[in-house]
Design a protein around this motif. Structure first.
Motif, mmCIF file in Angstrom:
data_model
loop_
_atom_site.group_PDB
_atom_site.id
_atom_site.type_symbol
_atom_site.label_atom_id
_atom_site.label_comp_id
_atom_site.label_asym_id
_atom_site.label_seq_id
_atom_site.Cartn_x
_atom_site.Cartn_y
_atom_site.Cartn_z
ATOM 1 N N ASN A 161 0.819 -1.215 0.000
ATOM 2 C CA ASN A 161 0.000 0.000 0.000
ATOM 3 C C ASN A 161 0.853 1.265 0.000
ATOM 4 O OD1 ASN A 161 1.016 0.016 2.572
ATOM 5 N ND2 ASN A 161 -0.984 0.044 3.613
ATOM 6 N N SER A 162 2.145 1.128 -0.369
ATOM 7 C CA SER A 162 3.018 2.295 -0.415
ATOM 8 C C SER A 162 4.125 2.080 -1.432
ATOM 9 C CB SER A 162 3.632 2.575 0.960
ATOM 10 O OG SER A 162 4.603 1.589 1.287
ATOM 11 N N VAL A 163 4.669 3.181 -1.914
ATOM 12 C CA VAL A 163 5.785 3.108 -2.853
ATOM 13 C C VAL A 163 7.007 2.504 -2.173
ATOM 14 C CG1 VAL A 163 7.377 4.471 -4.272
ATOM 15 C CG2 VAL A 163 4.950 5.040 -4.234
ATOM 16 N N LEU A 164 7.209 2.877 -0.902
ATOM 17 C CA LEU A 164 8.362 2.342 -0.173
ATOM 18 C C LEU A 164 8.265 0.825 -0.047
ATOM 19 C CD1 LEU A 164 10.915 3.464 1.102
ATOM 20 C CD2 LEU A 164 9.720 3.556 3.286
ATOM 21 N N GLY A 165 7.037 0.314 0.117
ATOM 22 C CA GLY A 165 6.847 -1.127 0.173
ATOM 23 C C GLY A 165 7.241 -1.796 -1.133
ATOM 24 N N LEU A 166 6.951 -1.142 -2.251
ATOM 25 C CA LEU A 166 7.356 -1.679 -3.546
ATOM 26 C C LEU A 166 8.878 -1.738 -3.656
ATOM 27 C CD1 LEU A 166 4.937 0.111 -6.066
ATOM 28 C CD2 LEU A 166 4.642 -2.073 -4.881
ATOM 29 N N VAL A 167 9.536 -0.710 -3.160
ATOM 30 C CA VAL A 167 10.998 -0.685 -3.205
ATOM 31 C C VAL A 167 11.582 -1.876 -2.471
ATOM 32 C CG1 VAL A 167 13.066 0.588 -2.492
ATOM 33 C CG2 VAL A 167 11.127 1.825 -3.460
ATOM 34 N N TYR A 168 11.097 -2.120 -1.245
ATOM 35 C CA TYR A 168 11.620 -3.225 -0.439
ATOM 36 C C TYR A 168 11.361 -4.570 -1.117
ATOM 37 C CZ TYR A 168 12.199 0.141 3.356
ATOM 38 O OH TYR A 168 12.590 1.207 4.119
ATOM 39 N N SER A 169 10.171 -4.730 -1.680
ATOM 40 C CA SER A 169 9.834 -5.992 -2.328
ATOM 41 C C SER A 169 10.701 -6.221 -3.562
ATOM 42 C CB SER A 169 8.357 -6.012 -2.717
ATOM 43 O OG SER A 169 7.533 -5.968 -1.570
ATOM 44 N N ALA A 170 10.912 -5.169 -4.352
ATOM 45 C CA ALA A 170 11.740 -5.290 -5.545
ATOM 46 C C ALA A 170 13.184 -5.606 -5.168
ATOM 47 C CB ALA A 170 11.667 -4.017 -6.364
ATOM 48 N N LYS A 171 13.677 -4.986 -4.102
ATOM 49 C CA LYS A 171 15.043 -5.261 -3.655
ATOM 50 C C LYS A 171 15.204 -6.703 -3.183
ATOM 51 C CE LYS A 171 17.054 -2.245 -0.984
ATOM 52 N NZ LYS A 171 17.275 -1.251 0.082
ATOM 53 N N ALA A 172 14.119 -7.278 -2.683
ATOM 54 C CA ALA A 172 14.165 -8.667 -2.229
ATOM 55 C C ALA A 172 14.271 -9.645 -3.387
ATOM 56 C CB ALA A 172 12.932 -8.982 -1.390
ATOM 57 N N GLY A 173 14.032 -9.146 -4.612
ATOM 58 C CA GLY A 173 14.226 -9.971 -5.794
ATOM 59 C C GLY A 173 13.046 -10.822 -6.190
ATOM 60 N N ILE A 174 11.851 -10.510 -5.666
ATOM 61 C CA ILE A 174 10.704 -11.370 -5.966
ATOM 62 C C ILE A 174 9.959 -10.951 -7.223
ATOM 63 C CG2 ILE A 174 10.421 -12.005 -3.544
ATOM 64 C CD1 ILE A 174 8.131 -10.043 -3.341
ATOM 65 N N GLY A 175 10.183 -9.728 -7.701
ATOM 66 C CA GLY A 175 9.489 -9.318 -8.911
ATOM 67 C C GLY A 175 9.881 -7.939 -9.376
ATOM 68 N N LEU A 176 9.362 -7.580 -10.552
ATOM 69 C CA LEU A 176 9.560 -6.242 -11.092
ATOM 70 C C LEU A 176 8.676 -5.249 -10.343
ATOM 71 C CD1 LEU A 176 9.347 -6.954 -14.948
ATOM 72 C CD2 LEU A 176 11.385 -6.982 -13.495
ATOM 73 N N ALA A 177 9.045 -3.963 -10.401
ATOM 74 C CA ALA A 177 8.231 -2.910 -9.791
ATOM 75 C C ALA A 177 8.388 -1.624 -10.581
ATOM 76 C CB ALA A 177 8.640 -2.678 -8.335
ATOM 77 N N ALA A 178 7.279 -0.920 -10.762
ATOM 78 C CA ALA A 178 7.317 0.430 -11.324
ATOM 79 C C ALA A 178 7.558 1.392 -10.170
ATOM 80 C CB ALA A 178 6.000 0.751 -12.024
ATOM 81 N N LEU A 179 8.624 2.191 -10.293
ATOM 82 C CA LEU A 179 9.033 3.061 -9.187
ATOM 83 C C LEU A 179 9.416 4.442 -9.700
ATOM 84 C CD1 LEU A 179 11.438 0.569 -7.367
ATOM 85 C CD2 LEU A 179 9.112 1.171 -6.643
#
Length: 297
Positions: free
Chosen positions: A220-238
């Protein structure tokens, strides 16, 4: 063109009847007084002073200008007093809403230090949210927002551009490869926004270009997308300001033209004219050159 600052040299010479006494009164050297007088006469096209054995005297034209120059001086004194009173009244708290990552970037710049040195009695309080908070409910005083706003009651100024791209971690790229075009996005894993952020332009864009995209995580946040993308589980628009700053992320596509928007500093017309809000609003606009790389990257 006339330099209004030169009028103070005319006034000083008229009051002290000489350039030496005028220079002492103004705290400058005598040659400066003489030079500025000559420049003022050149701009006006008429002599203003005449030198006599007893000192300087105004010409007839100079005498005509004297009361007008005194009015300018009085106006400057009044303006200066008004500004000083304004600064004394700038106290309290200004609540600013913006996405959480932006708070970190602003706080780690020198922007707030410069603001505090100018307004030491005024406190900036950040209200972090990826959703739009309500001015009418008194939740915030100023908003830093990117993208379109449906609230036509707000007034604002552009302070930068919001650019977005697609990012992945090196770990993900090694496992799944990297997309070379928008058409390949549907074949990749994604981290995206949850239902509370379904109207976000990044969610809408991905639904259009990759309607069958496979989501492995939602936030529910852009910062959450950053952390998830850094974890290597998927692509993210940032936002590029965040993605490019992360050593654990690689830009694999973009910037995406459809996601480009502008950053604005916004408030209500009523708040815009209150001293505490006007102080921060005007400061951010004046500091746009320093603010732009913080929000754009």
């Amino acid at each position: 063109m006339l330099d209004w600052n030169d009028l103070k040299y005319l006034l000083a010479v008229a009051r002290h009847q000489g350039t030496a006494a005028a220079s002492r009164a103004l705290g400058v050297n005598q040659s400066t007084v003489q030079r500025r007088l000559v420049e003022l006469e050149r701009n006006l096209g008429q002599p203003l002073v005449q030198r006599h054995s007893t000192g300087y005297r105004l010409t007839s034209f100079g005498e005509q200008l004297l009361p007008l120059a005194q009015q300018v001086e009085q106006a400057v004194v009044a303006l200066t007093q008004h500004v000083e009173n304004f600064l004394r009244d700038v106290t309290g708290v200004v609540r600013v809403t913006c996405p959480e990552p932006l708070v970190y970037r602003i706080s780690n710049s020198t922007l707030l230090d410069r603001f505090r040195s100018r307004y030491p009695a005024l406190q900036v309080e950040f209200v972090t949210s990826d959703r739009y908070l309500d001015f009418a409910k008194g939740e915030v005083d100023i908003a830093l927002r990117s993208g379109d706003t449906n609230d036509n009651a707000l007034v604002g100024r552009k302070v930068g551009d919001s650019l977005w791209a697609v990012y992945a971690s090196p770990k993900y790229i090694a496992r799944r490869g990297r997309p070379d075009s928008v058409e390949e996005l549907e074949r990749h894993d994604w981290v995206g926004f949850d239902d509370t952020m379904a109207q976000h332009r990044a969610a809408s864009w991905l639904a259009q270009v990759a309607p069958k995209a496979h989501f492995v995580a939602r936030n529910n946040s852009v910062l959450g997308l950053v952390y998830s993308a850094k974890a290597g589980i998927g692509l993210a628009a940032l936002p590029t300001a965040l993605g490019d700053a992360e050593p654990d992320l690689v830009r694999v596509l973009g910037p995406i033209p459809e996601l480009a928007r502008i950053w604005r500093v916004l408030t209500t017309p009523e708040l815009r004219h209150t001293p505490r809000v006007a102080a921060l609003f005007d400061f951010l606009v004046d500091e746009v050159e320093a603010l732009r790389p913080i929000i754009t990257g």
